[in-house]
Each structure stands twice: as structure tokens, then as C-alpha cells.
Write an enzyme that holds these catalytic residues in place. Structure first.
Site, short mmCIF file in Angstrom:
data_model
loop_
_atom_site.label_atom_id
_atom_site.label_comp_id
_atom_site.label_asym_id
_atom_site.label_seq_id
_atom_site.Cartn_x
_atom_site.Cartn_y
_atom_site.Cartn_z
N LYS A 93 6.16 -3.51 41.41
CA LYS A 93 6.34 -3.96 42.80
C LYS A 93 5.13 -3.68 43.69
O LYS A 93 4.87 -4.44 44.63
CB LYS A 93 7.59 -3.30 43.40
CG LYS A 93 8.89 -3.86 42.84
CD LYS A 93 10.09 -3.28 43.55
CE LYS A 93 11.37 -3.77 42.92
NZ LYS A 93 12.56 -3.36 43.64
N ARG B 90 11.93 15.86 48.23
CA ARG B 90 11.62 17.18 47.65
C ARG B 90 10.11 17.43 47.67
O ARG B 90 9.67 18.56 47.84
CB ARG B 90 12.20 17.29 46.22
CG ARG B 90 11.59 16.30 45.27
CD ARG B 90 12.15 16.40 43.88
NE ARG B 90 11.46 15.41 43.04
CZ ARG B 90 11.76 15.17 41.80
NH1 ARG B 90 12.74 15.82 41.20
NH2 ARG B 90 11.08 14.27 41.12
N ALA C 95 11.23 9.24 48.71
CA ALA C 95 10.04 8.70 49.38
C ALA C 95 9.27 7.76 48.45
O ALA C 95 8.07 7.60 48.58
CB ALA C 95 9.14 9.85 49.84
N GLY C 96 10.00 7.12 47.52
CA GLY C 96 9.36 6.16 46.61
C GLY C 96 9.46 4.74 47.15
O GLY C 96 9.59 4.52 48.36
N ASP D 154 13.95 -6.77 49.15
CA ASP D 154 14.70 -5.51 49.00
C ASP D 154 15.10 -4.97 50.37
O ASP D 154 16.24 -4.55 50.58
CB ASP D 154 13.85 -4.46 48.28
CG ASP D 154 13.81 -4.68 46.77
OD1 ASP D 154 14.72 -5.35 46.24
OD2 ASP D 154 12.86 -4.20 46.13
P1 NAP Z 1 10.60 5.94 42.77
O1 NAP Z 1 9.56 5.10 43.43
O2 NAP Z 1 10.33 6.54 41.44
O3 NAP Z 1 11.01 7.10 43.81
C1 NAP Z 1 12.00 8.02 43.50
C2 NAP Z 1 12.13 9.03 44.62
O4 NAP Z 1 13.23 9.86 44.31
C3 NAP Z 1 10.92 9.94 44.79
O5 NAP Z 1 10.72 10.20 46.15
C4 NAP Z 1 11.33 11.19 44.04
O6 NAP Z 1 10.83 12.40 44.59
C5 NAP Z 1 12.81 11.22 44.28
N1 NAP Z 1 13.49 11.91 43.17
C6 NAP Z 1 13.43 11.59 41.86
N2 NAP Z 1 14.18 12.43 41.14
C7 NAP Z 1 14.73 13.31 42.02
C8 NAP Z 1 15.59 14.44 41.89
N3 NAP Z 1 16.07 14.79 40.71
N4 NAP Z 1 15.94 15.09 43.00
C9 NAP Z 1 15.46 14.73 44.22
N5 NAP Z 1 14.63 13.68 44.40
C10 NAP Z 1 14.27 12.98 43.31
O7 NAP Z 1 11.95 5.08 42.57
P2 NAP Z 1 12.48 3.86 43.44
O8 NAP Z 1 11.97 2.59 42.89
O9 NAP Z 1 12.25 4.18 44.86
O10 NAP Z 1 14.05 3.88 43.10
C11 NAP Z 1 14.90 4.90 43.61
C12 NAP Z 1 16.35 4.53 43.34
O11 NAP Z 1 16.70 3.33 44.03
C13 NAP Z 1 16.65 4.26 41.86
O12 NAP Z 1 17.81 4.91 41.50
C14 NAP Z 1 16.86 2.77 41.77
O13 NAP Z 1 17.81 2.42 40.79
C15 NAP Z 1 17.41 2.47 43.16
N6 NAP Z 1 17.16 1.05 43.52
C16 NAP Z 1 18.24 0.26 43.73
C17 NAP Z 1 18.07 -1.07 44.04
C18 NAP Z 1 19.28 -1.94 44.28
O14 NAP Z 1 19.17 -3.18 44.25
N7 NAP Z 1 20.42 -1.36 44.54
C19 NAP Z 1 16.77 -1.60 44.16
C20 NAP Z 1 15.67 -0.76 43.96
C21 NAP Z 1 15.89 0.59 43.63
P3 NAP Z 1 9.32 12.94 44.35
O15 NAP Z 1 8.51 12.14 45.32
O16 NAP Z 1 9.40 14.33 44.69
O17 NAP Z 1 9.00 12.64 42.92
#
Ligand code: NAP
Length: 461
Positions: free
Chosen positions: A268, A348, A325-326, A304
Site C-alpha cells: 500500500k 506501544r 500507528a501503522g 480504506d
Molecule cells: P501495520 O502497518 O503492521 O501496523 C500494526 C500496528 O499495530 C503497529 O502500530 C504496531 O505497533 C501495532 N501492533 C502490532 N502488534 C501489536 C501488539 N501485539 N500489541 C500492541 N500493538 C501492536 O498493520 P496495518 O496494516 O495497519 O493493519 C492493522 C490491523 O488492521 C490488522 O489487523 C489488519 O487486519 C486490520 N485491517 C483491516 C482492514 C479492514 O478492511 N477491516 C483493512 C486494513 C487493515 P508497533 O508500531 O509498535 O510495531
């Protein structure tokens, strides 16, 4: 052959349309001429009597009742701004967008009797309307043809060739299809793609769309889009690209002349560097999930954030926390801020929360700051609670009645956080609501058609 020509005034729809109809041996229809016939008045007289709104109403009636048989149908420049018109035009027909630069258009329409649509000068009006209508034109088309340096005759001959031979050589498509079929996608999907390409000479105007991701095997987009294309009578096939290299995916997509891509993890952010025209929202968020290709150019969008915004529309102006914060958190913060909310990003790794908050001008902190904020709205944008994980990013003590909890995690549909929030009397929103709403917006980008939310929900099962 059923062909619709769309595009701005002066791109050659009528002149090339007449010639194309003659070359194909089918009737020619001009929706403006049909409107004039229906109203018994010239277009500029209709504008004078009932204004643009009255004209658009007549246009909708004419487009909804166009002959269903073979023909070349030229449309007015604003016709495809209405998703309802696009839905009628696309059903069983191939839509060709004619494009031209503003200087060429000005030269071609300078001496015509059509009424101006704004109070600007002619060149400024053309540039303004081209930019306002750009996305509607791109979305409604199956293929795009630049007519700036071509005569009407050359345009007609070129379109006839595209309709009969397709937009890329069959051998190139076959090679790409074989590579995609062997890339680890489900066997049946690979077989289906090879069958489509095997029969492409009988259906050269079949268009391809797909999802680009790695892994992409979890994506339910192929299943959803197959149903949407079939329901709206669109001659398109949606495929799955499963490859760790975005540039390899983009090369394969070019070999199939793919019209649109859904972009998922991990591409993305990276995809923004690969496209010609990212829109303002994906540039601000720093990520795109939708790419359109037209006439050798690529256009990126982010739906999104719209999926999050639309699900939280009722919560305008409240205090909100985004957990994580991803990429998803960036889309969430952007969406909440667009709703006038007071947003804090908690993560975190605090540096990442600070960086995200600084980009959007909101607050940041670490998860233990949650109690101090006591937000009315919470969006979980971490993977905590995603199968097989059974954790929750918040505890029961954080939750109170009336709070809205939106968990972006969608496997399982009811996460541990949502179960707990429900029992605490919170309003809960499941992650699939984001998917459904972003898919609605993405389908609009891909086709120019508005698919109702309930339809997408049912198709998702
Ligand atoms: P990402 O870019 O990898 O970011 C993940 C974030 O979560 C980071 O800030 C990370 O913290 C934090 N994190 C990861 N593991 C953690 C833990 N065990 N405890 C606390 N914080 C944690 O991922 P993303 O693309 O943003 O996706 C995040 C979630 O959104 C996923 O579950 C995904 O399935 C969901 N999502 C859903 C949709 C939908 O259509 N519903 C669309 C997109 C994403 P750090 O910065 O400290 O590593």
C-alpha cells in the site's frame, strides 16, 4: 457490437462515432440528438428553458431507454457523472473514453453553439471541467483513446482494431497468464484465467482487474468482484496476484492491460512511488489501496479511510482514540479528523505514534494514556485479536456504555475486544464494515457504478 463513446465535448465522439458505426455496420445513436428529439428543442434551448438540471433529467431518461441491440452510442460530455447513467450504459456494452488535451478541445469547440456550463472563459472552463470530471471518465471506461493527434477517421479505425483485436497481443497475455497461474494462487483460479485467455480471440474486449498482495490468498475480493461484475453485466474478470515483488506484479498487470488493481499488504505504501497520479487523500495518508490504468497512465486512490469514515459518520466531532500507528491507523486517523473528531493516536512504540500524529496535527501517546482520555470512539488498528491471537488491546475497565468501539480486525468477525465491548454496553462495529464500505468506494472507482451496501454485504456472505 455494442460500443459507447464517452468523454469531454470536442474529443470526437460524434464525428468518430458516425464513422465507427459505418465501419462496424451498426446504427449510430447520439444521446444529445435523442434528447433534442424527445424535447423537440435544441440542447441550448433546453438549457435555457429548464437549466442544466432539467437537461440532466432528460438525459437520464434517454440513457435508461437506449436501444439494447448493436450500435455505437455517443454520449454528452457530462453523462457519466451520474452513476445511474453509467450503470445503464455499461450493461452488455464496451465503453471507450475519448481523451484530448485542453488546447485541442478548445480549437475543436470554439465555434459551436453549445452553452457554457460556467462563467469562466472557454479555456479555463475546459481545464476546470476536465479536472473535475477526470475520475468519473476514467472509472466509466473499459478502454481509453487519445484523439488529440488523430483525425476522426483514424480514431474510428483505431477503436475498431481495439474492439476486434484487444488492446495487447494475445501471446503476451498468454505468457503472463501462465506465470500468474503458477504463482501459488488457488489451482481453480489459475485454470479459469488460462481458459479466459484461451478464449480471448472470441472476446477481445474482456477487461481484467485484480488484487495485488503478498500474501493475497486470504483476500475475498476475487469472490466479491466476480459477483459484482456479473450482476452489473460488465465484461470483466478479476484475478489474484500473489507475488513478493510489486514491480513484477505491475509488469504482469501491464501484460494483461489490467484496468484496475486492489492493493493490499505489503504494497500500500510502495505503490505510491509506482503510479503517475496519486490523489490528494492517498498522498496525505501515505498509502493507496486502489489503482486504475488508462491510456498508459496510472491513478491511485485510497478507499480504506472512506470505509472507516462512512462507518463512523454518526460520531462526528467526538473525542476518539486510534490504537496502533501503522497503515490502517493512518487511514483511521485521517478519517476521524475528516469527521471533525479530536483524535489521539496511541501506540506501544511511541515514536511511531508521534510521527503519525505530527503528520496529521493530532495528539499521540502510549496505550496507558487511554484512561486519561476516556474517548467516546475507539478504533483498534493493531492486529491484536486477529486469529489465532485471542488477546484484546483494551480491558473491561477501559470500556463504558455509550462508547463506540470499531475493531478493524475482521477475522474473527466478533473479536475478543468486540465481545467485551458489547457486554459493556458499547456500540460495536465489526471490521468487515470497513471492508464492505471501502469495497463500495473501490467498485465506484473501478466502474463508475454505485453498488448498494446491502448488496455487497449479501455477496460477502
Ligand atoms: P501495520 O502497518 O503492521 O501496523 C500494526 C500496528 O499495530 C503497529 O502500530 C504496531 O505497533 C501495532 N501492533 C502490532 N502488534 C501489536 C501488539 N501485539 N500489541 C500492541 N500493538 C501492536 O498493520 P496495518 O496494516 O495497519 O493493519 C492493522 C490491523 O488492521 C490488522 O489487523 C489488519 O487486519 C486490520 N485491517 C483491516 C482492514 C479492514 O478492511 N477491516 C483493512 C486494513 C487493515 P508497533 O508500531 O509498535 O510495531
Amino acid at each position: 457490437m455494442k460500443v459507447v463513446l464517452i468523454g469531454f465535448r470536442g474529443t470526437g465522439k460524434t464525428a468518430a462515432g458516425h464513422l465507427l458505426a459505418r465501419l462496424l455496420g451498426v446504427p449510430f445513436y447520439d444521446t444529445d440528438a435523442l434528447i433534442e428529439e424527445k424535447a423537440g428543442a435544441h440542447v441550448h434551448e433546453i438549457f435555457g428553458a429548464v437549466g442544466e438540471e432539467g437537461f440532466r433529467k432528460l438525459e437520464r431518461e434517454v440513457i435508461a431507454t437506449l436501444p439494447s441491440g448493436p450500435g455505437v452510442f455517443a454520449t454528452g460530455g457530462g453523462a457519466v457523472l451520474s452513476p445511474e447513467n453509467v450503470e445503464h450504459l455499461r450493461r452488455g456494452r464496451t465503453v471507450v473514453l475519448l481523451q484530448a488535451d485542453a488546447a485541442t478541445i478548445e480549437k475543436r469547440i470554439r465555434d459551436t453553439a453549445r452553452p457554457p456550463l460556467t462563467t469562466m472563459g472557454l479555456r479555463a472552463e475546459i481545464q476546470h471541467l476536465l479536472s473535475v470530471r477526470r475520475d468519473a471518465y476514467l472509472s466509466a471506461a473499459d478502454m481509453c483513446v487519445d484523439t488529440s493527434a488523430r483525425s476522426a477517421n483514424e480514431v474510428a479505425i483505431h477503436i475498431k482494431r481495439l474492439l476486434e483485436e484487444g488492446t495487447v497481443p494475445v501471446e503476451r497475455m498468454e505468457k503472463a497468464a501462465r506465470a500468474i497461474a503458477q504463482s501459488g494462487i488457488p489451482e481453480q483460479e489459475g485454470r479459469e484465467l488460462l481458459e479466459k485467455i484461451g478464449a480471448i480471440r472470441d472476446n477481445p474486449v474482456l477487461r481484467f482487474y485484480g488484487v495485488a498482495g503478498y500474501p493475497s490468498l486470504h483476500s475475498r475480493s476475487p469472490q466479491l468482484y466476480a459477483q459484482l461484475f456479473s450482476y452489473f453485466g460488465i465484461n470483466a474478470h478479476y484475478i489474484r496476484f500473489h507475488d513478493p515483488s510489486l514491480s513484477r506484479i505491475l509488469n504482469l498487470a501491464a501484460d494483461l492491460d489490467v484496468r484496475g488493481l486492489s492493493v493490499t499488504i505489503p504494497f500500500k505504501q510502495e505503490v505510491l512511488d509506482a503510479v503517475d497520479h496519486p490523489d490528494e487523500h492517498c498522498s496525505a495518508i501515505g498509502a493507496a489501496n486502489t489503482v486504475l490504468f488508462c491510456g498508459g497512465r496510472s491513478y491511485a486512490y485510497n478507499t480504506d479511510w472512506m470505509g472507516i469514515r462512512d462507518a463512523l459518520f454518526k460520531e462526528k466531532g467526538k473525542t476518539a482514540v486510534v490504537l496502533g500507528a501503522g497503515g490502517a491507523a493512518a487511514a483511521a486517523a485521517y478519517a476521524l479528523l475528516s469527521l471533525g473528531m479530536e483524535v489521539t493516536v496511541l501506540n506501544r512504540t511511541v515514536e511511531k505514534a508521534e510521527a503519525l500524529a505530527a503528520r496529521f496535527g493530532c495528539s499521540s501517546g502510549v496505550p496507558r494514556d487511554f484512561d486519561r482520555i476516556r474517548p467516546a470512539v475507539v478504533v483498534n488498528a493493531t492486529p491484536v485479536g486477529m486469529e489465532p491471537d485471542r488477546g484484546s488491546p483494551l480491558t473491561r475497565e477501559h470500556l463504558f456504555p455509550g462508547m463506540t468501539v470499531f475493531d478493524l480486525v475482521y477475522t474473527p468477525p466478533e473479536t475478543p475486544l468486540l465481545r467485551m465491548a458489547r457486554s459493556a454496553g458499547c456500540r460495536v462495529i465489526q471490521g468487515r464494515e470497513m471492508f464492505i464500505r471501502q469495497a463500495q468506494a473501490q467498485f465506484r472507482h473501478f466502474t463508475g457504478i454505485d453498488a448498494p451496501l446491502h448488496m455487497i454485504r449479501e455477496m460477502m456472505g
